[in-house]
Design a protein around this motif. Structure first.
Motif, PDB file in Angstrom:
ATOM      1  N   ALA B  26       3.313   3.439  -5.365  1.00 48.05           N
ATOM      2  CA  ALA B  26       3.114   3.705  -3.936  1.00 48.05           C
ATOM      3  C   ALA B  26       1.777   4.389  -3.699  1.00 48.05           C
ATOM      4  CB  ALA B  26       4.268   4.558  -3.393  1.00 48.05           C
ATOM      5  N   ILE B  27       1.405   5.292  -4.590  1.00 48.68           N
ATOM      6  CA  ILE B  27       0.121   5.985  -4.436  1.00 48.68           C
ATOM      7  C   ILE B  27      -1.046   5.007  -4.599  1.00 48.68           C
ATOM      8  CG2 ILE B  27      -1.394   7.721  -5.487  1.00 48.68           C
ATOM      9  CD1 ILE B  27       1.250   9.276  -6.182  1.00 48.68           C
ATOM     10  N   THR B  28      -0.978   4.177  -5.622  1.00 44.97           N
ATOM     11  CA  THR B  28      -2.044   3.204  -5.862  1.00 44.97           C
ATOM     12  C   THR B  28      -2.222   2.271  -4.664  1.00 44.97           C
ATOM     13  OG1 THR B  28      -1.536   3.266  -8.211  1.00 44.97           O
ATOM     14  CG2 THR B  28      -2.830   1.377  -7.426  1.00 44.97           C
ATOM     15  N   ASN B  29      -1.118   1.790  -4.155  1.00 44.93           N
ATOM     16  CA  ASN B  29      -1.200   0.864  -3.028  1.00 44.93           C
ATOM     17  C   ASN B  29      -1.667   1.557  -1.746  1.00 44.93           C
ATOM     18  OD1 ASN B  29      -0.376  -1.429  -4.491  1.00 44.93           O
ATOM     19  ND2 ASN B  29       1.770  -0.761  -4.370  1.00 44.93           N
ATOM     20  N   THR B  30      -1.180   2.757  -1.538  1.00 42.92           N
ATOM     21  CA  THR B  30      -1.592   3.491  -0.339  1.00 42.92           C
ATOM     22  C   THR B  30      -3.081   3.822  -0.397  1.00 42.92           C
ATOM     23  OG1 THR B  30       0.634   4.395  -0.104  1.00 42.92           O
ATOM     24  CG2 THR B  30      -1.121   5.525   1.080  1.00 42.92           C
ATOM     25  N   ARG B  31      -3.556   4.101  -1.605  1.00 46.01           N
ATOM     26  CA  ARG B  31      -4.991   4.343  -1.795  1.00 46.01           C
ATOM     27  C   ARG B  31      -5.819   3.153  -1.261  1.00 46.01           C
ATOM     28  NH1 ARG B  31      -8.236   7.999  -1.691  1.00 46.01           N
ATOM     29  NH2 ARG B  31      -9.147   6.483  -0.310  1.00 46.01           N
ATOM     30  N   ARG B  32      -5.422   1.939  -1.597  1.00 49.52           N
ATOM     31  CA  ARG B  32      -6.133   0.742  -1.137  1.00 49.52           C
ATOM     32  C   ARG B  32      -5.975   0.550   0.377  1.00 49.52           C
ATOM     33  NH1 ARG B  32      -2.983  -3.125  -3.089  1.00 49.52           N
ATOM     34  NH2 ARG B  32      -4.446  -4.738  -2.456  1.00 49.52           N
ATOM     35  N   VAL B  33      -4.795   0.851   0.874  1.00 50.59           N
ATOM     36  CA  VAL B  33      -4.547   0.727   2.317  1.00 50.59           C
ATOM     37  C   VAL B  33      -5.417   1.711   3.092  1.00 50.59           C
ATOM     38  CG1 VAL B  33      -2.797   1.206   4.080  1.00 50.59           C
ATOM     39  CG2 VAL B  33      -2.255  -0.290   2.135  1.00 50.59           C
ATOM     40  N   LEU B  34      -5.507   2.927   2.573  1.00 53.11           N
ATOM     41  CA  LEU B  34      -6.343   3.946   3.214  1.00 53.11           C
ATOM     42  C   LEU B  34      -7.798   3.483   3.310  1.00 53.11           C
ATOM     43  CD1 LEU B  34      -5.499   7.509   1.838  1.00 53.11           C
ATOM     44  CD2 LEU B  34      -5.894   6.891   4.234  1.00 53.11           C
ATOM     45  N   THR B 120       3.492   4.682   5.534  1.00 46.81           N
ATOM     46  CA  THR B 120       3.489   4.786   4.082  1.00 46.81           C
ATOM     47  C   THR B 120       4.028   6.173   3.736  1.00 46.81           C
ATOM     48  OG1 THR B 120       1.279   5.782   3.945  1.00 46.81           O
ATOM     49  CG2 THR B 120       1.384   3.372   3.980  1.00 46.81           C
ATOM     50  N   GLY B 121       4.613   6.308   2.537  1.00 43.28           N
ATOM     51  CA  GLY B 121       5.046   7.653   2.164  1.00 43.28           C
ATOM     52  C   GLY B 121       6.333   7.676   1.383  1.00 43.28           C
ATOM     53  N   ILE B 122       6.690   8.849   0.984  1.00 37.36           N
ATOM     54  CA  ILE B 122       7.943   9.050   0.274  1.00 37.36           C
ATOM     55  C   ILE B 122       8.712  10.168   0.965  1.00 37.36           C
ATOM     56  CG2 ILE B 122       7.352   8.172  -2.007  1.00 37.36           C
ATOM     57  CD1 ILE B 122       6.307  10.876  -2.736  1.00 37.36           C
ATOM     58  N   SER B 123      10.030  10.029   1.109  1.00 39.77           N
ATOM     59  CA  SER B 123      10.783   8.940   0.541  1.00 39.77           C
ATOM     60  C   SER B 123      11.302   7.993   1.616  1.00 39.77           C
ATOM     61  CB  SER B 123      11.967   9.512  -0.242  1.00 39.77           C
ATOM     62  OG  SER B 123      12.862  10.128   0.661  1.00 39.77           O
ATOM     63  N   ILE B 144       6.341  -1.105   8.190  1.00 42.39           N
ATOM     64  CA  ILE B 144       6.511  -0.349   6.950  1.00 42.39           C
ATOM     65  C   ILE B 144       5.906  -1.167   5.816  1.00 42.39           C
ATOM     66  CG2 ILE B 144       8.199   0.601   5.324  1.00 42.39           C
ATOM     67  CD1 ILE B 144      10.123   0.887   7.763  1.00 42.39           C
ATOM     68  N   LEU B 145       5.002  -0.553   5.082  1.00 44.50           N
ATOM     69  CA  LEU B 145       4.410  -1.232   3.925  1.00 44.50           C
ATOM     70  C   LEU B 145       5.295  -0.947   2.710  1.00 44.50           C
ATOM     71  CD1 LEU B 145       0.623  -0.527   4.593  1.00 44.50           C
ATOM     72  CD2 LEU B 145       2.083  -2.383   5.451  1.00 44.50           C
ATOM     73  N   ALA B 146       6.091  -1.943   2.323  1.00 39.37           N
ATOM     74  CA  ALA B 146       7.178  -1.719   1.357  1.00 39.37           C
ATOM     75  C   ALA B 146       6.684  -1.219   0.012  1.00 39.37           C
ATOM     76  CB  ALA B 146       7.976  -3.015   1.182  1.00 39.37           C
ATOM     77  N   ASP B 147       5.494  -1.646  -0.399  1.00 34.37           N
ATOM     78  CA  ASP B 147       4.994  -1.200  -1.708  1.00 34.37           C
ATOM     79  C   ASP B 147       4.190   0.102  -1.611  1.00 34.37           C
ATOM     80  OD1 ASP B 147       2.868  -2.380  -0.397  1.00 34.37           O
ATOM     81  OD2 ASP B 147       2.122  -3.454  -2.157  1.00 34.37           O
ATOM     82  N   ASP B 173       3.551  -5.433   3.392  1.00 36.54           N
ATOM     83  CA  ASP B 173       3.098  -4.763   2.169  1.00 36.54           C
ATOM     84  C   ASP B 173       1.588  -4.547   2.223  1.00 36.54           C
ATOM     85  OD1 ASP B 173       1.927  -7.199   1.546  1.00 36.54           O
ATOM     86  OD2 ASP B 173       3.536  -7.780   0.174  1.00 36.54           O
ATOM     87  N   SER B 174       1.060  -3.914   1.196  1.00 36.91           N
ATOM     88  CA  SER B 174      -0.347  -3.509   1.228  1.00 36.91           C
ATOM     89  C   SER B 174      -1.272  -4.718   1.297  1.00 36.91           C
ATOM     90  CB  SER B 174      -0.674  -2.642   0.012  1.00 36.91           C
ATOM     91  OG  SER B 174      -0.362  -3.327  -1.186  1.00 36.91           O
ATOM     92  N   ASP B 175      -0.989  -5.754   0.527  1.00 31.33           N
ATOM     93  CA  ASP B 175      -1.867  -6.925   0.548  1.00 31.33           C
ATOM     94  C   ASP B 175      -1.903  -7.585   1.923  1.00 31.33           C
ATOM     95  OD1 ASP B 175      -2.665  -6.610  -2.061  1.00 31.33           O
ATOM     96  OD2 ASP B 175      -1.260  -8.077  -2.889  1.00 31.33           O
ATOM     97  N   SER B 176      -0.757  -7.730   2.523  1.00 32.57           N
ATOM     98  CA  SER B 176      -0.724  -8.346   3.853  1.00 32.57           C
ATOM     99  C   SER B 176      -1.493  -7.511   4.864  1.00 32.57           C
ATOM    100  CB  SER B 176       0.726  -8.501   4.330  1.00 32.57           C
ATOM    101  OG  SER B 176       1.446  -9.305   3.439  1.00 32.57           O
ATOM    102  N   PHE B 177      -1.282  -6.189   4.802  1.00 26.87           N
ATOM    103  CA  PHE B 177      -1.980  -5.302   5.738  1.00 26.87           C
ATOM    104  C   PHE B 177      -3.484  -5.414   5.550  1.00 26.87           C
ATOM    105  CE2 PHE B 177      -3.930  -1.131   6.607  1.00 26.87           C
ATOM    106  CZ  PHE B 177      -3.578  -0.952   7.927  1.00 26.87           C
TER     107      PHE B 177
END
Lengths: 182, 182, 182, 182
Positions: B26-34, B120-123, B144-147, B173-177
């Motif tokens: 989730a952190i890795t993907n959110t990093r790219r989304v950010l 994005t986020g937990i949980s 909601i970005l599921a990944d 998900d992150s790729d789609s966003f």
């Protein structure tokens, strides 16, 4: 915790919604809970989901509700006869999933001086879930009477009552509630 | 629907919470989304759960939080370095589960003129669920970005993302966003 | 500022309140404003103060309203005939002074996608003052039509319109509003 | 009325605002009130108006605040030394005029289990007026200590304290408040 000052909420037991659910057991149990609460002097508030003719409350931006405009559903709703309110019990009309947002329920609960909500209604994944999530954040103690709530999907009902709702609510049932009042 | 004016919410990615979750993906993907959101000019707001020393925000009546007082946890929280906010991005401190109740997030979203929230986020069963339930009732469109979300219980994560959250949110998900921004 | 998306609010023009005020001028002017707004397609919402029989909404803790229980006043209120709503225009029932707290007005304004409120009604020191104070904090642009509002105390009316309300609202009048729509 | 459970609010006594007001008397009296409240165990919360660098909380749509962005004012505000909070007393940061909208003050007051607010601060026509209007609608009993509040315009101060605020609040003063605690 401060001493509980309870209110009983009877939610979305209205004709159009009951027709889409197997709510017989929940209605029977809620009927008994209502009698006990009234006898014990616990204040009761009803909640129904409803709209004025023309749906002036429905945002085109709302995923759950934007499609309802063309259906004519949920205009001027009423509680089913088996659970009909008696004189002095307010029926709160909500326009969204949760009972506490965009309604006068917070005002009524303040007038009741309630700090503890006892929840009944359908569905578990609808009004029960949204109302629990917000009520808990508002510092209401929350009790859900498991045999007074229901969902069209029994798997969803079970999952929420065992895995999600207990984090913010006590899960009890009609017999326990009635027994504690006796 | 009105044209979407999006805001990205990055929630509860703080040291004490990440330590209790397997949040690496989730952190890795959110990093790219950010990175993509900043590049595209989409406003970003962070949310963390936190308390002042002494926990003046914690009610004895709150089931989820009343026990925290004796732990010293979640006082003056901070976002993990991998997802650190940059200048001008507000960090909203919440004291309950949902991000929209009892915080200045509604004020920030109004200043952003946002009508669409990307979460994005937990949980998944905590801040994501409560924020989605309330945001939807407030007429925010929600994605909601599921990944980019996670939960300590993968069964709960899957169940909520397939059975509960899609009723009020788009699950993406992150790729789609990121692809949609390109 | 974003482009204004206006809504017209017609507040507390109900039989029991009009009877206690010299509201003739305000009613005449609001009548003209209503016609112009409808013609221009500006959405209209009514607000009345009212209670269910038995006053379940009234807190013993509320200084303004706790005494009303014994009077029988303001139960099931209705708008005066001169300003009667037409089909599709919602009548919001409030239980306190301001129109935005404890009502479904925020939901209706969200459905309208309004960001600018045009206020008419009585009284200046009641619903107009409280609604302006809260609406401004909620980031609504606010316009008050001075000749469409009134107060039983003309000194209070003048003072508020010159010294207090202009800080958060544009003070205009019916002719200017109608002229700008033409 | 239920038994009062009081909280003392000390509002907008911050460097940049005090500099623009003749607040000497209000500060001196609030100093004595603070001492008495602490001694009596009445919980205290501070409120300041403030913004993060870059003003992410400020809407272009807000008449009162939209111009502040270019001034650099009110970023990271702090309470004046004469009235400095002690350990455990929260300082709530607000971004609008009233203290109860878009802040965590409702959460703190819920944690205090308060139903009665004692107001001090500057200015009478700003934070005192907006907070009183909303607090009263929320069913808080409200007491304003007249010699602990002030306004840059003494006429406005007097008018509000005699004609407007008494409708929803008790108007008292520091000596009465302290005397009642003794």
């Amino acid at each position: 915790m401060t001493a509980p000052r309870s209110a009983l909420l009877v939610m979305d037991f209205q004709h159009e919604i009951v027709a889409n659910h197997d709510a017989t057991m929940a209605i029977t149990n809620t009927r008994r809970v209502l009698d006990a609460a009234r006898q014990a002097g616990i204040p009761v508030a009803y909640v129904v989901v409803g709209f004025r003719p023309g749906y002036p409350e429905v945002s085109a931006n709302n995923k759950s509700f934007s499609a309802i405009r063309s259906t004519g559903r949920l205009v001027n709703p009423s509680v089913i006869d088996e659970l009909a309110p008696i004189e002095g019990e307010p029926v709160i009309i909500k326009h969204r999933v949760g009972a506490l947002y965009g309604t006068d329920l917070p005002v009524v609960l303040s007038a009741f001086d309630a700090n503890h909500l006892v929840l009944t209604g359908i569905s578990t994944s609808g009004v029960i879930l949204s109302t629990t999530r917000m009520a808990a954040d508002m510092d209401f103690a929350v009790t859900i009477l498991a045999d007074c709530v229901g969902d069209s999907d029994p798997t969803v009902h079970d999952f929420l009552l065992t895995k999600i709702l207990p984090r913010q609510a006590e899960i009890s049932d009609s017999d326990s509630f009635i027994g504690a009042l006796a």
